[in-house]
Enzyme design. Structure first.
Site, PDB file in Angstrom:
ATOM      1  N   GLY A 152       0.755  -1.244   0.000  1.00 58.63           N
ATOM      2  CA  GLY A 152       0.000   0.000   0.000  1.00 58.63           C
ATOM      3  C   GLY A 152       0.783   1.290   0.000  1.00 58.63           C
ATOM      4  O   GLY A 152       1.388   1.677  -0.976  1.00 58.63           O
ATOM      5  N   SER A 153       0.784   1.891   1.123  1.00 55.69           N
ATOM      6  CA  SER A 153       0.963   3.322   1.293  1.00 55.69           C
ATOM      7  C   SER A 153       2.287   3.911   0.831  1.00 55.69           C
ATOM      8  O   SER A 153       3.348   3.293   0.924  1.00 55.69           O
ATOM      9  CB  SER A 153       0.785   3.597   2.776  1.00 55.69           C
ATOM     10  OG  SER A 153       1.342   4.824   3.116  1.00 55.69           O
TER      11      SER A 153
END
Lengths: 421, 146
Positions: B70-71
């Site tokens: 993700g991030s």
């Protein structure tokens, strides 16, 4: 694999332009080595996330750059920060060492020469990148919007590499910068859903959530969308798809620039799968984003990603001068630029009178919690509903903007006919 | 091979993403992790409630993890946990993960550290168990003893 470097790249690497530019170039070269590519390309723009506080190391990084002659090679715009710089009561920099550093971090990126737009929706501002431009995006919804809706090209860049790319103007020529990585591989068909559903803004948040869940690492195409699908709707897909999953690029056939038709979206290649969406899929997505419990409604959170002018216009129309219920808080996040535009139309005064609290430069879905954000919170955003319950003492209920407005006025969750689908 | 029947020693040739030399006990994570949101940098602890090793601290280990997730915040999470001493001595990945690599690179540069990041195949990673003694050299040779 040996990396081809320009004379300027080599001069930077040799330290001839100072230690900061050497460090930045080393970082880009390391990224190219990890990506196993032999070519760097020029970028024209960067939207950077490293201004969002994530510990002391972030501040040490930018201070090292500032102390060692760093200069931006391309325009760099800032993502949301932790602090609302023009309303320090939202997250008080005096409350902790971390919040003080979060403010210093934002100030440091201004000093570095970034354009302090402080927004997760930079594509709503004028002078946005154009079709085919190679750029750097980091904020997940903006990466998806730039790739999908604008047709600019960016990978999802992480912190530090985003800044180093802006300093050098260079990135590895990998993944979504290349044609072949942009071809659709699976299809979501929404053409069998009742047409009125496609007129509801909530639908696009739920669609994005489903696409994020089911696409994996594949590029999805959506067929069957109506021409009434707006940039706000495409923003919702971008944000929701990169929350429940990782969708840095999607194609909306007939709407987005690389998808005049399905064959163009897939670049003539084969499609692995076609998923025909049913009303039950939407019901399931809504359920996954928060059940409406028996607890009393405590507040409303709008503007994740930042509200656009057209969303303000709809909100003002729906609210029609009515007041937010006195026992609720209602937060709305947007950018300074959009706020300025909306203020000129007289809408800010009217929304403030109604009790809507408008915040710029930051967002409400992450910790530390903005004052009063606890308990059951209703939102129009799949991204907010996906993340906030993990980071704040809240439970989320998702609704259309109209449902959020009626709930805000009545002080309890009001779902319309479509809402119970 | 070692002297006792239970002793095992072998080497794996890894790809070097970020060079360095490190040693310590292996900690093998069963799933990928976001180092923003899923990880407490101050304590070096996995806080993602969906992660099978939720609550585990990674400080001082040779951390084996398939990849990050993700991030955009993962590089910052890596750099911050290394800065404050709650992080691993080295990271061994099953993917060539840019976010973890850049996080370690930045910490090494800013704080004069030498935390290596190397990549091996997933089937190679499965030969290593938590608690194994690991040495990594700057050319990417992983020596494993159990």
């Amino acid at each position: 694999m040996s990396l081809k470097l320009s004379q300027l790249d080599q001069d930077r690497l040799a330290g001839k332009l100072g230690k900061a530019m050497q460090f930045a170039m080393q970082t880009v070269v390391t990224a190219a080595h990890i990506d196993q590519v032999d070519t760097l390309i020029d970028i024209s723009f960067a939207h950077i996330d490293a201004c969002f506080y994530n510990g002391r190391a972030h501040l040490d990084f930018v201070n090292y750059l500032l102390d060692n002659d760093a200069r931006l090679a391309v325009p760099a715009w800032t993502n949301n920060g932790m602090i609302a710089l023009n309303d320090l009561s939202i997250r008080d920099p005096q409350a902790s060492r971390e919040m003080a550093e979060a403010r210093q971090l934002m100030q440091a990126y201004v000093k570095l020469g970034c354009n302090p737009v402080w927004t997760c929706a930079p594509y709503q501002l004028p002078e946005r990148p154009q079709f085919g431009d190679h750029i750097v995006g980091s904020e997940s919804n903006a990466v998806s919007f730039y790739n999908s809706v604008v047709g600019a090209r960016t990978n999802k860049y992480g912190d530090y590499l985003d800044v180093c790319a802006a300093l050098t103007g260079r990135v590895p020529f990998s993944k979504l910068h290349r044609d072949e990585a942009r071809a659709a591989q699976l299809v979501f068909d929404v053409g069998r859903l009742p047409p009125q559903i496609l007129q509801n803004d909530l639908f696009y948040h739920l669609l994005g959530h489903i696409i994020g869940r089911r696409s994996g690492h594949r590029v999805p195409a959506i067929v069957g969308l109506a021409t009434s699908c707006s940039e706000d709707d495409l923003k919702a897909i971008s944000a929701a798809g990169s929350s429940s999953g990782s969708v840095p690029l999607f194609h909306a056939v007939g709407l987005t620039p690389e998808a005049e038709n399905l064959e163009a979206a897939s670049q003539g290649g084969s499609l692995e799968q076609v998923i025909e969406l049913q009303v039950a899929d939407l019901r399931q997505a809504r359920f996954e984003l928060g059940m409406n419990s028996d607890r009393p409604l405590a507040g409303i959170a709008l503007g994740t990603p930042h509200f656009s002018v057209t969303e303000f216009e709809r909100l003002v129309t729906l609210l029609a001068g009515r007041s937010i219920h006195p026992e609720l808080i209602c937060y709305l996040t947007t950018s300074r630029h959009i706020l300025q535009q909306v203020r000129q139309r007289g809408w800010i005064e009217s929304l403030s009178r109604s009790g809507v609290k408008i915040i710029t430069d930051t967002c409400t879905y992450f910790s530390p919690a903005v004052n009063g954000l606890q308990g059951k919170i209703m939102t129009n955003s799949a991204k907010w509903a996906y993340y906030a319950p993990g980071m704040l003492p809240v439970e989320a209920v998702i609704g259309s903007l109209a449902e959020c407005v009626e709930s805000a006025v009545n002080g309890e969750v009001v779902l319309d006919q479509w809402g119970v689908v | 091979m070692g002297s006792g029947v239970s002793d095992t020693a072998f080497e794996i040739a890894a790809s070097v993403l970020v060079p360095g030399r490190a040693g310590g006990a292996a900690l093998v994570l069963d799933d990928s992790l976001s180092f923003w949101g899923g990880f407490d940098c101050a304590r070096g602890e996995i806080i993602d409630i969906h992660h099978p090793q939720h609550g585990q601290r990674v400080g001082g280990s040779i951390l084996l993890i398939p990849a990050s997730r993700g991030s955009a915040g993962t590089p910052g999470g890596i750099a911050e946990t290394l800065r404050n001493g709650s992080g691993p001595h080295a990271l061994v990945l099953a993917e060539r993960d840019v976010n973890i690599g850049i996080g370690a690179l930045v910490a090494n540069r800013l704080y004069g550290m030498e935390v290596p990041v190397v990549a091996i195949r997933l089937d190679e990673m499965m030969r290593i168990r938590s608690g194994d003694r690991i040495e990594i050299d700057p050319r990417g040779t992983i020596s494993v003893r159990r």
